[in-house]
Design a protein around this motif. Structure first.
Motif, mmCIF file in Angstrom:
data_model
loop_
_atom_site.group_PDB
_atom_site.id
_atom_site.type_symbol
_atom_site.label_atom_id
_atom_site.label_comp_id
_atom_site.label_asym_id
_atom_site.label_seq_id
_atom_site.Cartn_x
_atom_site.Cartn_y
_atom_site.Cartn_z
ATOM 1 N N VAL A 1 86.014 40.303 74.400
ATOM 2 C CA VAL A 1 86.636 41.584 74.039
ATOM 3 C C VAL A 1 86.340 42.621 75.121
ATOM 4 O O VAL A 1 87.200 43.404 75.513
ATOM 5 C CB VAL A 1 86.166 42.043 72.640
ATOM 6 N N ARG B 1 94.187 42.871 79.730
ATOM 7 C CA ARG B 1 94.919 42.844 78.453
ATOM 8 C C ARG B 1 96.428 42.830 78.692
ATOM 9 O O ARG B 1 97.171 42.129 77.997
ATOM 10 C CB ARG B 1 94.493 44.028 77.579
ATOM 11 N N ILE C 1 89.993 39.828 77.542
ATOM 12 C CA ILE C 1 90.664 38.523 77.543
ATOM 13 C C ILE C 1 90.604 37.934 76.132
ATOM 14 O O ILE C 1 89.813 38.387 75.301
ATOM 15 C CB ILE C 1 90.048 37.544 78.588
ATOM 16 N N LEU C 2 91.427 36.914 75.886
ATOM 17 C CA LEU C 2 91.519 36.400 74.514
ATOM 18 C C LEU C 2 90.261 35.637 74.119
ATOM 19 O O LEU C 2 89.719 34.849 74.901
ATOM 20 C CB LEU C 2 92.737 35.492 74.360
ATOM 21 N N VAL C 3 89.839 35.878 72.894
ATOM 22 C CA VAL C 3 88.724 35.130 72.319
ATOM 23 C C VAL C 3 89.226 33.691 72.115
ATOM 24 O O VAL C 3 90.319 33.500 71.577
ATOM 25 C CB VAL C 3 88.327 35.775 70.961
ATOM 26 N N GLY D 1 98.020 41.975 65.881
ATOM 27 C CA GLY D 1 97.192 41.379 66.935
ATOM 28 C C GLY D 1 96.859 39.927 66.651
ATOM 29 O O GLY D 1 96.004 39.344 67.319
ATOM 30 N N MET E 1 88.062 31.957 67.202
ATOM 31 C CA MET E 1 89.076 32.573 66.338
ATOM 32 C C MET E 1 89.184 31.813 65.018
ATOM 33 O O MET E 1 89.389 32.408 63.961
ATOM 34 C CB MET E 1 90.444 32.586 67.045
ATOM 35 N N MET F 1 93.410 42.317 63.851
ATOM 36 C CA MET F 1 92.478 41.414 64.507
ATOM 37 C C MET F 1 91.512 42.141 65.438
ATOM 38 O O MET F 1 90.311 41.879 65.426
ATOM 39 C CB MET F 1 93.250 40.322 65.266
ATOM 40 N N GLY F 2 92.029 43.065 66.255
ATOM 41 C CA GLY F 2 91.143 43.780 67.185
ATOM 42 C C GLY F 2 90.037 44.514 66.430
ATOM 43 O O GLY F 2 88.857 44.451 66.807
ATOM 44 N N ARG G 1 98.383 35.749 68.859
ATOM 45 C CA ARG G 1 98.647 36.255 70.211
ATOM 46 C C ARG G 1 98.946 35.119 71.175
ATOM 47 O O ARG G 1 99.150 35.353 72.359
ATOM 48 C CB ARG G 1 97.430 37.022 70.710
ATOM 49 N N GLN H 1 97.607 29.915 68.136
ATOM 50 C CA GLN H 1 97.250 30.744 66.970
ATOM 51 C C GLN H 1 98.418 30.819 65.988
ATOM 52 O O GLN H 1 98.217 30.887 64.773
ATOM 53 C CB GLN H 1 96.856 32.150 67.414
ATOM 54 N N LEU I 1 87.462 42.103 65.067
ATOM 55 C CA LEU I 1 86.571 41.583 66.111
ATOM 56 C C LEU I 1 85.551 42.646 66.506
ATOM 57 O O LEU I 1 84.364 42.348 66.673
ATOM 58 C CB LEU I 1 87.385 41.119 67.332
ATOM 59 N N ARG I 2 86.009 43.903 66.633
ATOM 60 C CA ARG I 2 85.068 44.974 66.985
ATOM 61 C C ARG I 2 84.022 45.166 65.893
ATOM 62 O O ARG I 2 82.854 45.407 66.183
ATOM 63 C CB ARG I 2 85.829 46.282 67.276
ATOM 64 N N ARG J 1 87.140 53.637 72.964
ATOM 65 C CA ARG J 1 86.977 52.184 72.985
ATOM 66 C C ARG J 1 86.626 51.761 74.389
ATOM 67 O O ARG J 1 87.307 52.139 75.338
ATOM 68 C CB ARG J 1 88.293 51.515 72.582
HETATM 69 P P1 AMP Z 1 93.408 44.973 70.201
HETATM 70 O O1 AMP Z 1 92.568 45.919 69.388
HETATM 71 O O2 AMP Z 1 94.505 44.363 69.376
HETATM 72 O O3 AMP Z 1 93.917 45.614 71.466
HETATM 73 O O4 AMP Z 1 92.437 43.770 70.642
HETATM 74 C C1 AMP Z 1 91.281 44.029 71.413
HETATM 75 C C2 AMP Z 1 90.699 42.752 72.000
HETATM 76 O O5 AMP Z 1 90.299 41.857 70.948
HETATM 77 C C3 AMP Z 1 91.620 41.918 72.874
HETATM 78 O O6 AMP Z 1 91.659 42.379 74.209
HETATM 79 C C4 AMP Z 1 90.963 40.526 72.786
HETATM 80 O O7 AMP Z 1 89.787 40.466 73.577
HETATM 81 C C5 AMP Z 1 90.529 40.491 71.329
HETATM 82 N N1 AMP Z 1 91.584 39.952 70.463
HETATM 83 C C6 AMP Z 1 92.374 40.666 69.602
HETATM 84 N N2 AMP Z 1 93.238 39.863 68.973
HETATM 85 C C7 AMP Z 1 92.997 38.600 69.425
HETATM 86 C C8 AMP Z 1 93.564 37.328 69.175
HETATM 87 N N3 AMP Z 1 94.568 37.157 68.296
HETATM 88 N N4 AMP Z 1 93.062 36.256 69.848
HETATM 89 C C9 AMP Z 1 92.051 36.399 70.707
HETATM 90 N N5 AMP Z 1 91.483 37.561 71.010
HETATM 91 C C10 AMP Z 1 91.937 38.665 70.391
#
Ligand code: AMP
Length: 189
Positions: free
Chosen positions: A55, A146, A59-61, A86, A66, A33-34, A89, A93, A37-38, A134
């Protein structure tokens, strides 16, 4: 149809590393997921622009965004199954994923929690910041957020899967190969 598996834990617990190993060895589709999103942010899309501030701050999207991100995920779940890292979370979800699985006549087979201490998470994040660059690893407030998000969401989420007998906890500090062996044992692979 294959299994649906999710890897979960503090930032830098090793979930993407382990998901990559599993997808390489067993051909499951990996959904990080991360990284998704990136990539969405990097594409400059309208959705990416709406996702970016969350991101960046660590904080959570929110769920409504999502839902758009995972809208077509069921098309990607192939015969060999899918391994999420990921996601989910938070419990809302987890419910989204249960519904996706149910619509495909599947279930979430395993939710694997890679347990590391917050101290170890902070150590790994600062190490990774030097290598991957990152933004959310380099920004101290994002890192703090986080870890805090995990603290706030993990109890209820773990409870959700524990109640359904789908939770496995693995010591995430066993080393890459040690953790991988434990995951394979849990999945009977
Ligand atoms: P990660 O690469 O898994 O550390 O995720 C990086 C960032 O992406 C997190 O700090 C959130 O901002 C966002 N993110 C990742 N997974 C989720 C999720 N399941 N729900 C919401 N936001 C997420």
């Amino acid at each position: 149809m294959g299994k649906i598996i999710s890897l979960y834990g503090l930032p830098a617990c090793g979930k993407t590393t382990q998901a990559t190993k599993l997808s390489e060895e067993f051909g499951m589709v990996q959904f990080s997921m991360g990284s998704r999103l990136r990539k969405e942010i990097a594409s400059g899309s309208e959705l990416g622009q709406r996702i970016e501030p969350y991101v960046k701050q660590g904080i959570l999207v929110p769920d409504e965004l999502m839902a758009e991100v995972i809208e077509h995920v069921s098309d990607e779940i192939k015969d060999k199954g899918m391994i999420f890292d990921g996601f989910p979370r938070m419990t809302s979800q987890a419910e989204m994923l249960d519904k996706i699985a149910k619509d495909l006549n599947l279930k979430v087979d395993a939710f694997i929690y890679l347990n590391i201490t917050p101290e170890e998470a902070l150590r790994r994040i600062s190490e990774r910041a030097e290598i991957e660059h990152r933004e959310d690893d380099k920004d101290q407030l994002a890192v703090k957020n986080r870890v805090e998000v995990f603290r706030q969401e993990s109890t209820a989420l773990l409870e959700h899967y524990r109640n359904q007998n789908r939770l496995t906890e693995i010591d995430g500090e066993l080393g890459k190969d040690g953790v991988y062996e434990e995951i394979k044992k849990c999945l009977n692979l």
